[in-house]
Scaffold this active site. Structure first.
Site, short mmCIF file in Angstrom:
data_model
loop_
_atom_site.label_atom_id
_atom_site.label_comp_id
_atom_site.label_asym_id
_atom_site.label_seq_id
_atom_site.Cartn_x
_atom_site.Cartn_y
_atom_site.Cartn_z
N PRO A 81 -71.44 -10.91 80.33
CG PRO A 81 -73.07 -10.70 81.98
CD PRO A 81 -72.85 -11.25 80.61
CB THR A 157 -76.73 -11.49 87.40
OG1 THR A 157 -76.09 -11.29 86.13
CG2 THR A 157 -76.20 -12.77 88.01
CB SER A 252 -76.06 -18.30 82.94
OG SER A 252 -74.78 -18.09 83.50
CG HIS A 254 -72.42 -16.13 87.98
ND1 HIS A 254 -73.15 -15.09 87.47
CD2 HIS A 254 -71.43 -15.57 88.70
CE1 HIS A 254 -72.62 -13.94 87.88
NE2 HIS A 254 -71.58 -14.21 88.62
#
Length: 357
Positions: A81, A157, A252, A254
């Site tokens: 995303p 997230t 992740s 980010h």
């Protein structure tokens, strides 16, 4: 648009994209927290593992197919995303979705086009990435929109309760241009009043809205879609979340934009797989730039990888065709790595295929 010549690797795409993207937008895209240490650790982590060749292996019937959360995918490379594709291409996420062939595109809460329209253009299945909102009714509204549009999973997230603008973005003076906005958040309630006594008042507002464990249990009760948590790094947190009925994780940082001192996701994979076993999905994103990187991630325990910035490189260079070609490069590089390592299928890729360097 036709693709320019000499695009053989993702590094070629990055160079070609930089020449086509406004410098301030490029700074936004490439920026990372602090001095970029988290992103550098991600890049270094892949190079710390060499792949052992294995001649004489039986490779008849080889393929890269992956069954993942009810989907039969041609390969294990998904699109992470990312918000605001409209900064990169006039068709924004619509072009990205058209180029995402035989795999999953994960649509961001911060997308510049609505998921309903993206779904109409998409060449393959969609997931939806969710930022938990300060009001549960707003969070539920996002989930219902994703379900109605046909999303096949929700990625929540969690690693950015506070995310400052990167130094690169600030130095470039980047500002979101008119006409580009996070369309899914239109009409939502403003952030709650500040809570806490942080020196930085922005942190007081952000932490007041940050989700907690109660929200994780509540989310599991709101949808039958698979739920993946993006951004956890501690195995004990992951085990606790899976006990609530969640389906997996995306390891992740980010894109290096969360905590600058964060560990590289690749280094977390073995311990996370050991903690969760093989009945939960583990994906990884961050600095995957070659098919060999995909192979390394699978060998260390990932079910699949997600690609972030390179999808926007492809979008900038060639629109939908650029995205499709970028994925083709990764798939072919993965196939080559598998053949040279003697692995006919993804399930044959294991830690014994790697060695430290």
């Amino acid at each position: 648009m036709p693709l320019p010549p000499h695009l053989y690797t993702l590094a070629d795409y990055a160079l070609a994209a930089q020449a086509r993207i406004d410098p301030a937008v490029w700074a936004w895209l490439e920026g990372a927290s602090g001095d970029g240490a988290a992103r550098r650790r991600e890049e270094i982590s892949f190079g710390a593992h060499a792949i052992l060749n294995r001649p004489l292996a039986d490779l008849c019937g080889g393929h890269t197919r992956r069954h993942l959360l009810g989907l039969d995918l041609a390969h294990p490379v998904l699109l992470s995303p990312l918000g605001y594709h409209g900064l990169i291409h006039p068709e924004g996420e619509l072009a990205t979705a058209q180029g995402c062939l035989e795999t999953v595109m994960c649509v961001s809460t911060m997308a510049s086009r609505p998921i309903e329209v993206i779904a109409q253009a998409a060449a393959g299945p969609l997931w939806f990435q969710l930022y938990v909102q300060s009001r549960r009714e707003d969070t539920l509204r996002l989930i219902r929109r994703a379900e109605a549009a046909g999303a096949r999973a929700i990625v929540v997230t969690l690693d950015t309760p506070a995310q400052p603008a990167s130094p690169q973005t600030l130095r470039a003076g980047f500002a979101m241009p008119p006409g580009i906005a996070a369309v899914h958040l239109s009409g939502f309630a403003p952030a709650p009043e500040a809570s806490g006594d942080w020196y930085n008042p922005a942190l007081s507002r952000l932490t007041a809205a940050a989700p907690g464990w109660g929200d994780m249990a509540w989310l599991r009760g709101q949808t039958d879609l698979p739920l993946l948590a993006k951004g956890l790094s501690r195995a004990d947190d992951a085990v606790r979340l899976m006990a609530l009925g969640w389906d997996g994780l995306v390891l992740s940082t980010h894109g290096g934009r969360a905590m600058e001192a964060a560990p590289a996701p690749l280094t977390l994979l073995p311990a996370m797989r050991a903690a969760l076993g093989h009945d939960r999905v583990i994906l990884i994103d961050g600095s995957v730039r070659s098919g060999a990187d995909v192979f390394r991630a699978l060998a260390l325990g990932a079910d699949a990888v997600m690609i972030g910035r390179p999808q926007l490189y492809g979008l900038a260079v060639g629109g939908a065709l650029g995205v499709a070609h970028m994925l083709k490069i990764l798939r072919e590089e993965l196939e080559l790595a598998m053949v040279l390592a003697g692995c006919a299928t993804l399930d044959a890729i294991g830690p014994d295929a790697l060695t430290g360097v």
